[in-house]
Design a protein around this motif. Structure first.
Motif: not given
Length: 294
Positions: A48-71
């Motif tokens: 349950d430790r936080p690894l990364y916090i981000g924000k977006s006007i569209n949470i779903r789209t932004r999170v899925l973009s993370h999952l597609r980012t090799p970096e």
């Protein structure tokens, strides 16, 4: 998936989304629950430790973009599930993201993780005033007039002042960048890069005016209200009021039954991130601002 050629000779390239698979180690239910609305999201590990916090006007789209980012593979490998918190708009998401990063100290938010000790340039009202570097620990930036620029280090403030002096042909001696010797031209004047206020060739009043004009684009806006104000956002009939006092974010009122009130803070410290989030849209008149009672 390999590219293929149709019967009429058209080359069809594969769409990466067609072959995308969710990382199996990240809880699928937490991914399926992500809304296509504004807010913040938190990648958490199996403890349950936080690894990364981000924000977006569209949470779903932004999170899925993370999952597609090799970096971001290292962060994704550590992730177990994703938590989210809705806000009624982008301003609320920015304010909440900034606060939670400072409070939770997530491993991969290195840029905003520390509460920064800022400094600024202060110029007094006298035409003989020399810009001085002052710190937030000694001066309340939200209440003090004639402050210019926000800098993480003393050196950064000095470098910016030097840049302004050189560009505007101001006097390094009269701006504290060089030791002044009465009756002697500064080095910049000797090489024709100063208009000569140091030796009377330019009136002191005019030099001061030019310096103040050059600094004005960096002026820190004094909090323009007597106390706390609310910044209102609405989404799908849900209203949130983000309470801010002297550039310090105190929390948000959700206007729903049972929502706890925002607590009055004993001391409101100027927060550089809150200031940067709000000052430009406030000056442009883009924010819906209402009085609040806390």
């Amino acid at each position: 998936m390999q590219p293929r050629v149709t019967s009429v000779g058209l080359l069809i390239k594969p769409n990466p989304a067609d072959s995308f698979e969710y990382p199996h180690h990240i809880d699928r239910a937490s991914l399926d629950a992500l809304p296509s609305r504004p807010g913040i999201y938190i990648f958490r590990d199996d403890k349950d430790r936080p690894l990364y916090i981000g924000k977006s006007i569209n949470i779903r789209t932004r999170v899925l973009s993370h999952l597609r980012t090799p970096e971001e593979a290292r962060m994704l490998q550590q992730s177990s599930y994703i938590e989210f918190r809705r806000t009624a708009g982008d301003i609320g998401a920015l304010l909440l993201e900034s606060r939670l990063i400072k409070e939770l100290q997530p491993l991969h938010n290195k840029k905003l993780r520390r509460t920064r000790e800022m400094c600024t340039l202060r110029l007094g009202p006298s035409i003989k005033s020399i810009p001085e570097i002052v710190y937030a620990r000694d001066h309340d930036f939200a209440r003090t007039a004639d402050l210019y620029g926000l800098f993480a280090t003393r050196r950064a403030a000095q470098d910016k002042l030097r840049e302004i002096v050189e560009m505007q042909m101001l006097c390094p001696a009269l701006t504290g960048l060089e030791t002044a010797v009465h009756g002697r031209a500064c080095f910049a004047r000797q090489i024709s890069r100063c208009l000569g206020a140091c030796i009377g060739a330019e009136p002191m009043q005019e030099h001061y005016r030019r310096l103040k004009v050059a600094l004005n684009d960096m002026r820190i806006l004094v909090w323009p209200y007597e106390g706390a104000m609310g910044i209102v956002e609405e989404c799908d009939g849900w209203k949130q009021t983000h309470v801010v006092d002297h550039w310090s974010y105190l929390g948000s009122i959700d206007h729903a039954p049972g929502t706890p009130p925002v607590k009055r803070a004993a001391k409101r410290a100027f927060d550089v991130d809150t200031y940067k989030i709000l000052v430009k849209p406030m000056l442009r008149g883009e924010l819906r601002i209402e009085a609040v009672d806390i």
